[in-house]
Write a protein that holds these residues in place. Structure first.
Motif, PDB file in Angstrom:
ATOM      1  N   TYR A   1      -3.188   2.050  -9.635  1.00  9.62           N
ATOM      2  CA  TYR A   1      -4.213   2.603 -10.515  1.00  9.62           C
ATOM      3  C   TYR A   1      -4.292   4.120 -10.345  1.00  9.62           C
ATOM      4  N   ARG A   2      -4.826   4.788 -11.352  1.00 12.85           N
ATOM      5  CA  ARG A   2      -5.103   6.230 -11.309  1.00 12.85           C
ATOM      6  C   ARG A   2      -6.506   6.445 -11.868  1.00 12.85           C
TER       7      ARG A   2
ATOM      8  N   VAL B   1      -5.953   7.443  -6.234  1.00 16.06           N
ATOM      9  CA  VAL B   1      -4.828   6.678  -6.772  1.00 16.06           C
ATOM     10  C   VAL B   1      -4.612   5.446  -5.899  1.00 16.06           C
TER      11      VAL B   1
ATOM     12  N   TRP C   1       1.107   4.153  -5.199  1.00 16.07           N
ATOM     13  CA  TRP C   1       1.537   5.542  -5.427  1.00 16.07           C
ATOM     14  C   TRP C   1       1.639   6.296  -4.104  1.00 16.07           C
TER      15      TRP C   1
END
Length: 282
Positions: A72-73, A79, A83
């Motif tokens: 997710y961001r 994040v 990532w």
């Protein structure tokens, strides 16, 4: 009738030792027992320190968002764990790859030339035991940026195991093979590609596996100090927030990733050398 429980226990233990573990025991049961022991120890410590240490179920529930949505961001600094892991892996791959390109030729040079060995071996022995974090101030002074500094630290600390193991493999090639090649008037480059290189591959891959393990170990410590996007900084940031749930998640991810990296190199070794990699107890 009096039952000798001690004798029964000793006999049972002896019978257990004589049993050859089945494939299911080796791959599932025994590893599961090991993990269960670690979880039991964690649970016991958590019960003694409930104000700070979470139990395994509590940590699992608290980390569900990370586990279900790893990529997710939600903002510049918010994040998913996926990532962060990829950012750390990218630094490791760059530093380790550069170290491999330098270390293997240097290892061949040291293993094939006594003069090169006498010239380079003292430097190797001096720099090899230097702590990886001792290189970080030098790297920051040179590059003045965290990203290249982290890659440089990984590069410099990944060199030595591969150089040493490559040189050992080259110097361990049987002299009889070299003598036969000379009788056949085989050029030096063909001796290297046809005799020395294949015979040295197991040693080279051993050095590569050690170097990769060190690289993955180092990146976590370096990211704790340099900050930025990465699994190491995630550990430090969560500890500063006293969020041990996420720290435990990061420890598991770091360990599993290191295991997968070593397994990947061992599979490459099996493909290149056309032989199965011997299993070790450790």
């Amino acid at each position: 009738m009096q039952i000798n429980f001690a004798a029964i226990a000793v006999a049972g233990l002896s019978a257990w030792r004589r049993l050859k573990p089945s494939l299911l025991q080796e791959t599932v049961v025994l590893p599961a027992l090991g993990f269960a022991g670690v979880l039991a120890l964690w649970w016991a410590i958590a019960l003694l320190r409930p104000e700070l240490m979470p139990t395994p179920p509590e940590a699992f529930v608290a980390n569900l968002d990370y586990l279900l949505h790893p990529f997710y961001r939600r903002g510049p600094g918010d994040v998913g764990i996926g990532w962060l892991l990829l950012a750390s892996l990218r630094r490791v791959v760059l530093g380790f790859g550069l170290a491999t390109l330098v270390a293997i030729p240097l290892g061949f040079l040291v293993g094939m030339s006594r003069r090169a060995m006498l010239a380079l071996n003292p430097l190797i022995q001096i720099f090899k035991p230097v702590s990886p974090l001792a290189w970080l101030p030098i790297a920051l002074a040179i590059f003045n940026l965290a990203e290249p500094s982290a890659i440089f630290v990984i590069f410099i600390t990944s060199l030595w195991p591969t150089i040493i193991n490559t040189a050992l493999g080259v110097s361990s090639v049987s002299q009889d093979y070299i003598d036969v090649a000379r009788v056949l008037e085989m050029p030096r480059w063909r001796q290297i590609t046809k005799i020395i290189w294949p015979a040295s591959l197991p040693y080279i891959f051993t050095g590569l596996r050690i170097s990769l393990g060190i690289a993955w170990l180092v990146i976590v410590a370096v990211e704790m100090l340099t900050g930025g996007l990465g699994i190491g900084f995630f550990v430090w940031d969560e500890w500063n927030r006293l969020n041990l749930n996420s720290v435990f998640l990061a420890i598991v991810i770091i360990g599993v990733t290191g295991l997968l990296l070593d397994y990947a190199v061992s599979r490459i070794q099996a493909l290149v050398t056309h032989r199965a990699v011997a299993r070790s107890n450790f």
